[in-house]
Design a protein around this motif. Structure first.
Motif, mmCIF file in Angstrom:
data_model
loop_
_atom_site.group_PDB
_atom_site.id
_atom_site.type_symbol
_atom_site.label_atom_id
_atom_site.label_comp_id
_atom_site.label_asym_id
_atom_site.label_seq_id
_atom_site.Cartn_x
_atom_site.Cartn_y
_atom_site.Cartn_z
ATOM 1 N N ILE A 228 120.542 -39.882 122.385
ATOM 2 C CA ILE A 228 121.149 -38.810 121.606
ATOM 3 C C ILE A 228 122.219 -39.406 120.708
ATOM 4 C CG2 ILE A 228 122.931 -38.270 123.317
ATOM 5 C CD1 ILE A 228 122.449 -35.291 122.635
ATOM 6 N N SER A 229 122.445 -38.798 119.545
ATOM 7 C CA SER A 229 123.528 -39.229 118.661
ATOM 8 C C SER A 229 124.103 -38.004 117.965
ATOM 9 C CB SER A 229 123.033 -40.262 117.630
ATOM 10 O OG SER A 229 122.053 -39.703 116.790
ATOM 11 N N SER A 230 125.365 -38.125 117.513
ATOM 12 C CA SER A 230 126.059 -37.008 116.882
ATOM 13 C C SER A 230 126.187 -37.217 115.380
ATOM 14 C CB SER A 230 127.456 -36.864 117.500
ATOM 15 O OG SER A 230 128.262 -37.978 117.174
ATOM 16 N N SER A 231 126.580 -36.147 114.682
ATOM 17 C CA SER A 231 126.950 -36.196 113.251
ATOM 18 C C SER A 231 125.885 -36.818 112.353
ATOM 19 C CB SER A 231 128.268 -36.951 113.086
ATOM 20 O OG SER A 231 129.288 -36.335 113.814
ATOM 21 N N PRO A 232 124.705 -36.203 112.241
ATOM 22 C CA PRO A 232 124.313 -34.927 112.841
ATOM 23 C C PRO A 232 123.782 -35.132 114.256
ATOM 24 C CG PRO A 232 122.542 -35.724 111.507
ATOM 25 C CD PRO A 232 123.665 -36.734 111.346
ATOM 26 N N MET A 233 123.588 -34.037 114.968
ATOM 27 C CA MET A 233 123.063 -34.119 116.318
ATOM 28 C C MET A 233 121.571 -34.448 116.276
ATOM 29 S SD MET A 233 123.900 -34.047 119.470
ATOM 30 C CE MET A 233 125.493 -33.221 119.447
ATOM 31 N N LEU A 234 121.205 -35.578 116.877
ATOM 32 C CA LEU A 234 119.813 -36.014 116.939
ATOM 33 C C LEU A 234 119.452 -36.330 118.380
ATOM 34 C CD1 LEU A 234 119.615 -38.569 113.949
ATOM 35 C CD2 LEU A 234 118.725 -36.240 113.959
ATOM 36 N N GLY A 235 118.338 -35.826 118.838
ATOM 37 C CA GLY A 235 117.781 -36.236 120.112
ATOM 38 C C GLY A 235 116.611 -37.162 119.858
ATOM 39 N N SER A 236 116.391 -38.146 120.723
ATOM 40 C CA SER A 236 115.306 -39.102 120.494
ATOM 41 C C SER A 236 114.650 -39.482 121.814
ATOM 42 C CB SER A 236 115.830 -40.360 119.792
ATOM 43 O OG SER A 236 116.771 -41.040 120.599
ATOM 44 N N PHE A 237 113.434 -39.952 121.713
ATOM 45 C CA PHE A 237 112.730 -40.501 122.863
ATOM 46 C C PHE A 237 111.794 -41.590 122.363
ATOM 47 C CE2 PHE A 237 109.630 -37.519 121.262
ATOM 48 C CZ PHE A 237 108.405 -38.121 121.526
ATOM 49 N N GLY A 238 111.305 -42.420 123.277
ATOM 50 C CA GLY A 238 110.405 -43.490 122.866
ATOM 51 C C GLY A 238 109.662 -44.083 124.037
ATOM 52 N N ILE A 239 108.663 -44.861 123.700
ATOM 53 C CA ILE A 239 107.864 -45.560 124.701
ATOM 54 C C ILE A 239 107.604 -46.971 124.202
ATOM 55 C CG2 ILE A 239 105.715 -44.670 123.695
ATOM 56 C CD1 ILE A 239 104.524 -44.728 126.526
ATOM 57 N N GLY A 240 107.650 -47.934 125.098
ATOM 58 C CA GLY A 240 107.350 -49.318 124.758
ATOM 59 C C GLY A 240 106.246 -49.857 125.638
#
Length: 273
Positions: free
Chosen positions: A228-240
């Motif tokens: 997750i990150s702010s300013s703007p609010m971003l949610g993320s996911f991933g696979i390796g």
């Protein structure tokens, strides 16, 4: 259509980790962990923190592509090459963003050096070229970056990085400059299968961005990530997925209004020199 493209450029520059400098975390691994990368060491350190090149063990080649908000005009492509030497490593990087009427291209040469068993430092010299249509033409110049990493113990690594130390000036009008980005972060190894990371990013002319992520490595082949990150609010996911020395990393971040930001990276670690 032109309005859509202009809107896309606007949100990309101001809301997604700085299109001007290419300083968004490169590599699907890090995009999946909230774009938190400053405390990690691998071939992608040629972009993310050059101090990490000092710990490179194998020659590395990687390519990455990010599509911001699923607009073809906002494609972000990157290539990294890295080569280790005794207690140090060299990196060569390229990134390109945009389309025919607006594009940025950045080429960088980097070097990381161990300064003891637990500490390393890295530097990078970049050339940035920005082109806006056929009327405004292009402009560019050299930028310098500096990074450090410190292994506080077997489980905790601290990283710091400054991009565009010299405050490259693009135009006299309104004193337009490429943003200078400062990042501080910590990687914490909870166990043999779980790593967490926290990072603070500051554009000297904007507010703070807080980032964080987690990686779970259940077996030799599979990696699962979220962030997750702010300013703007971003949610993320991933696979390796790791197949011998070949890595495939797929991730996507999500903005609640603008949509998805998928990224795919492919990398290969060659045999030791």
């Amino acid at each position: 259509m032109k309005r859509v493209i202009l809107l896309g450029i606007f949100v990309s520059v101001f809301f997604t980790s700085n299109a001007w400098t290419g300083n968004t975390a490169i590599g699907g691994k890090y995009a999946g962990m909230g774009y938190s990368s400053v405390a990690f060491s691998d071939g992608w350190s040629a972009f993310n923190n050059q101090a990490g090149l000092a710990y490179l063990e194998n020659p590395f080649a990687g390519v990455s592509y990010e599509n911001r908000f699923l607009l073809s005009q906002l494609g972000y492509k990157s290539v990294a090459l890295a080569y280790p030497i005794k207690n140090a490593g060299f990196g060569l990087s390229y990134s390109g963003f945009g389309y025919s009427s607006y594009n940025e291209n950045r080429v960088g040469l980097s070097y990381g050096q161990k300064l003891g068993e637990q500490f390393s430092a890295g530097v990078q010299l970049n050339y940035l070229n920005t082109r806006i249509g056929d009327i405004y033409g292009s402009t560019g110049g050299l930028m310098a970056s500096l990074g450090i990493q410190a292994k506080l113990n077997d489980n905790i690594t601290f990283g710091a990085h400054v991009d565009n130390l010299n405050r490259l000036k693009l135009a006299d009008y309104n004193n337009e400059r490429v943003p200078t980005i400062i990042r501080l972060g910590i990687k914490y190894k909870l166990s043999e299968t779980v790593i967490t990371t926290t990072e603070v990013e500051k554009d000297v002319d904007a507010k703070y961005v807080i980032k964080g992520g987690i990686e779970y490595h259940p077996n030799e082949m599979l990696y699962l990530r979220a962030g997750i990150s702010s300013s703007p609010m971003l949610g993320s996911f991933g696979i390796g997925i790791k197949v011998t020395d070949f890595h495939i990393d797929i991730s996507s971040a999500f903005h609640q209004t603008l949509g998805a930001i998928p990224q795919l990276s492919l990398s290969y670690n060659f045999s030791k020199p």
